[in-house]
Motif scaffolding. Structure first.
Motif, mmCIF file in Angstrom:
data_model
loop_
_atom_site.group_PDB
_atom_site.id
_atom_site.type_symbol
_atom_site.label_atom_id
_atom_site.label_comp_id
_atom_site.label_asym_id
_atom_site.label_seq_id
_atom_site.Cartn_x
_atom_site.Cartn_y
_atom_site.Cartn_z
ATOM 1 N N LYS A 57 21.097 42.320 37.918
ATOM 2 C CA LYS A 57 22.409 42.905 37.572
ATOM 3 C C LYS A 57 22.328 42.732 36.109
ATOM 4 O O LYS A 57 22.864 43.840 35.077
ATOM 5 C CB LYS A 57 23.562 42.072 37.982
ATOM 6 C CG LYS A 57 24.903 42.792 37.516
ATOM 7 C CD LYS A 57 25.967 41.801 37.962
ATOM 8 C CE LYS A 57 27.403 42.323 37.496
ATOM 9 N NZ LYS A 57 28.544 41.748 38.087
ATOM 10 N N ARG A 58 21.613 41.753 35.469
ATOM 11 C CA ARG A 58 21.442 41.590 33.789
ATOM 12 C C ARG A 58 20.325 42.526 33.440
ATOM 13 O O ARG A 58 20.436 42.701 32.053
ATOM 14 C CB ARG A 58 21.213 40.234 33.481
ATOM 15 C CG ARG A 58 22.206 39.065 33.757
ATOM 16 C CD ARG A 58 21.880 37.751 32.973
ATOM 17 N NE ARG A 58 20.749 36.930 33.564
ATOM 18 C CZ ARG A 58 20.732 36.375 34.777
ATOM 19 N NH1 ARG A 58 21.779 36.380 35.212
ATOM 20 N NH2 ARG A 58 19.667 35.733 35.093
ATOM 21 N N LEU A 59 19.661 43.272 34.290
ATOM 22 C CA LEU A 59 18.496 44.275 33.790
ATOM 23 C C LEU A 59 19.031 45.642 33.913
ATOM 24 O O LEU A 59 18.412 46.706 33.585
ATOM 25 C CB LEU A 59 17.363 44.181 34.354
ATOM 26 C CG LEU A 59 16.036 43.065 34.032
ATOM 27 C CD1 LEU A 59 15.154 43.001 35.241
ATOM 28 C CD2 LEU A 59 15.806 43.511 32.965
ATOM 29 N N GLN A 60 20.299 45.915 34.191
ATOM 30 C CA GLN A 60 20.877 47.175 34.617
ATOM 31 C C GLN A 60 20.912 47.886 33.386
ATOM 32 O O GLN A 60 20.757 49.176 33.281
ATOM 33 C CB GLN A 60 22.328 47.202 34.988
ATOM 34 C CG GLN A 60 23.438 46.099 34.129
ATOM 35 C CD GLN A 60 24.871 46.279 34.588
ATOM 36 O OE1 GLN A 60 25.413 47.422 35.037
ATOM 37 N NE2 GLN A 60 25.423 45.213 34.362
ATOM 38 N N TYR A 61 21.154 47.730 31.962
ATOM 39 C CA TYR A 61 21.181 48.337 30.735
ATOM 40 C C TYR A 61 19.655 48.571 30.483
ATOM 41 O O TYR A 61 19.353 49.631 30.249
ATOM 42 C CB TYR A 61 21.773 47.565 29.744
ATOM 43 C CG TYR A 61 23.367 47.209 30.041
ATOM 44 C CD1 TYR A 61 24.064 48.127 29.778
ATOM 45 C CD2 TYR A 61 23.473 45.949 30.356
ATOM 46 C CE1 TYR A 61 25.504 47.844 29.940
ATOM 47 C CE2 TYR A 61 24.977 45.465 30.355
ATOM 48 C CZ TYR A 61 25.908 46.584 30.462
ATOM 49 O OH TYR A 61 27.141 45.999 30.392
ATOM 50 N N GLU A 62 19.009 47.563 30.622
ATOM 51 C CA GLU A 62 17.378 47.941 30.405
ATOM 52 C C GLU A 62 16.727 49.241 31.520
ATOM 53 O O GLU A 62 16.260 50.048 31.095
ATOM 54 C CB GLU A 62 16.402 46.779 30.684
ATOM 55 C CG GLU A 62 16.658 45.875 29.364
ATOM 56 C CD GLU A 62 17.822 44.901 29.610
ATOM 57 O OE1 GLU A 62 18.067 43.878 28.880
ATOM 58 O OE2 GLU A 62 18.639 45.154 30.332
ATOM 59 N N HIS A 63 17.290 49.119 32.601
ATOM 60 C CA HIS A 63 16.920 49.990 33.451
ATOM 61 C C HIS A 63 17.268 51.483 33.404
ATOM 62 O O HIS A 63 16.726 52.278 33.522
ATOM 63 C CB HIS A 63 17.216 49.452 35.123
ATOM 64 C CG HIS A 63 16.185 48.393 35.558
ATOM 65 N ND1 HIS A 63 14.711 48.778 35.778
ATOM 66 C CD2 HIS A 63 16.585 47.270 36.244
ATOM 67 C CE1 HIS A 63 14.406 47.740 36.267
ATOM 68 N NE2 HIS A 63 15.198 46.856 36.526
ATOM 69 N N ARG A 64 18.575 51.233 32.916
ATOM 70 C CA ARG A 64 19.163 52.633 32.480
ATOM 71 C C ARG A 64 18.467 53.407 31.326
ATOM 72 O O ARG A 64 18.101 54.642 31.455
ATOM 73 C CB ARG A 64 20.616 52.536 32.162
ATOM 74 C CG ARG A 64 21.569 53.818 32.094
ATOM 75 C CD ARG A 64 23.187 53.484 31.828
ATOM 76 N NE ARG A 64 23.576 52.264 32.684
ATOM 77 C CZ ARG A 64 24.579 51.582 32.607
ATOM 78 N NH1 ARG A 64 25.093 51.585 31.214
ATOM 79 N NH2 ARG A 64 25.115 50.874 33.466
ATOM 80 N N PHE A 65 17.815 52.544 30.560
ATOM 81 C CA PHE A 65 17.336 52.995 29.158
ATOM 82 C C PHE A 65 16.020 53.574 29.726
ATOM 83 O O PHE A 65 15.351 54.727 29.300
ATOM 84 C CB PHE A 65 17.226 52.021 28.021
ATOM 85 C CG PHE A 65 18.632 52.032 27.241
ATOM 86 C CD1 PHE A 65 19.317 53.097 26.759
ATOM 87 C CD2 PHE A 65 19.134 50.680 27.226
ATOM 88 C CE1 PHE A 65 20.461 52.958 26.281
ATOM 89 C CE2 PHE A 65 20.469 50.566 26.553
ATOM 90 C CZ PHE A 65 21.016 51.750 25.937
ATOM 91 N N TRP A 66 15.276 52.675 30.392
ATOM 92 C CA TRP A 66 13.893 53.085 30.809
ATOM 93 C C TRP A 66 13.703 54.072 31.571
ATOM 94 O O TRP A 66 13.011 55.170 31.629
ATOM 95 C CB TRP A 66 13.495 51.867 31.548
ATOM 96 C CG TRP A 66 13.126 50.579 30.940
ATOM 97 C CD1 TRP A 66 12.827 50.590 29.506
ATOM 98 C CD2 TRP A 66 12.981 48.942 31.400
ATOM 99 N NE1 TRP A 66 12.367 49.218 29.382
ATOM 100 C CE2 TRP A 66 12.676 48.335 30.271
ATOM 101 C CE3 TRP A 66 13.264 48.469 32.795
ATOM 102 C CZ2 TRP A 66 12.794 46.932 30.288
ATOM 103 C CZ3 TRP A 66 13.185 47.283 32.703
ATOM 104 C CH2 TRP A 66 12.727 46.450 31.494
ATOM 105 N N LYS A 67 14.785 54.399 32.419
ATOM 106 C CA LYS A 67 14.997 55.706 33.443
ATOM 107 C C LYS A 67 15.136 56.858 32.672
ATOM 108 O O LYS A 67 14.651 58.106 33.167
ATOM 109 C CB LYS A 67 16.127 55.537 34.315
ATOM 110 C CG LYS A 67 16.187 56.401 35.451
ATOM 111 C CD LYS A 67 17.346 56.392 36.354
ATOM 112 C CE LYS A 67 17.375 57.358 37.294
ATOM 113 N NZ LYS A 67 18.537 57.212 38.529
#
Length: 255
Positions: A57-67
């Motif tokens: 859940k704490r990686l949600q922002y990073e995953h969104r950007f990476w995607k």
């Protein structure tokens, strides 16, 4: 002859799933020690599973950007805005896409031992990091808020890989890079969590060194915050060269 509880305990050390056949094998073992072991291991696995879930859940922002093709994301955080002595320390950290240190969390939620352990692992596993520092003199000259912003800027500019995106804990950094500002970002973004750990460990180590120079102020325990022992030392000995002379009550003890 049945296995000893010690041997069973040893067998369970490598178990990390509730579906492991060892649970079935020993579920009918009537020995109290075995049943306590099963319960303890079950709690341990469930806790670990929850920590991993929270970490994702704490990686949600990073995953969104990476995607969306944003590769270099720098998490930025600071520590030391409130103390009466010492610098404010900031850290900028860029994590790889496969970062999986699930225990990385807001540094305030971790023990000193765990922070130290994770700090080493973050440095080993991150793409890169950089520390920014604003000393007490700069803080006195331009105020703590502006000094923190400068220290954050230094942390970002010190990275050899220019970030495509910054995630920062509710601050505005003077760099020409898109910024996502999160209130309590150290608890919401793994990148900011990692930065909070590196900054905290760095500053604590620094204050431990200052404690050797100024042993009366108990810096190794209070990190420069205004504890009773610290205030008593200020009253008795006055301010040191690392005290923030623009801060109350330090200015009241100037000699």
């Amino acid at each position: 002859m049945s296995e000893s509880i010690k041997d069973i305990k040893e067998s369970f050390k490598k178990v990390n799933s509730l579906d492991d056949s060892l649970f079935t094998k020993y579920e009918d073992d009537a020995r109290k020690g075995v049943q306590q072991l099963l319960k303890r291991k079950t709690r341990e696995i469930k806790k670990c599973q929850q920590e991993k879930k929270d970490f994702q859940k704490r990686l949600q922002y990073e995953h969104r950007f990476w995607k969306n093709g944003v590769n270099y994301i720098a998490g930025i955080d600071e520590v030391g805005r409130g103390p009466l002595a010492g610098p404010v320390v900031t850290a900028a950290v860029i994590l790889p896409h496969d970062f999986n240190l699930y225990e990385v969390n807001d540094s305030k939620q971790l023990s000193p031992h765990k922070r130290l352990e994770l700090s080493k692992k973050i440095k080993e596993n991150c793409i890169e990091y950089h520390i920014g520092i604003a000393d007490n003199k700069l803080i006195d000259d331009i105020n703590i808020y502006e000094a923190t912003k400068l220290a954050m800027k230094d942390a970002v500019l010190g990275l050899s890989n220019t970030p495509d995106q910054i995630i920062v804990d509710a601050m505005d950094i003077d760099v020409n890079i898109p910024q996502l500002k999160l209130i309590k970002g150290d608890a919401k973004s793994a990148s900011v969590s990692a930065a909070s750990i590196l900054a905290k460990v760095y500053r604590d180590n620094l204050m431990d060194e200052y404690a050797k120079q100024y042993p009366e102020y108990d810096f190794e325990h209070n990190a420069g915050y205004g504890t009773k022992k610290h205030l008593d030392a200020l009253n008795k000995y006055g301010a040191t060269p690392i005290h923030r002379k623009s801060f109350k009550p330090v200015c009241d003890f100037l000699r």
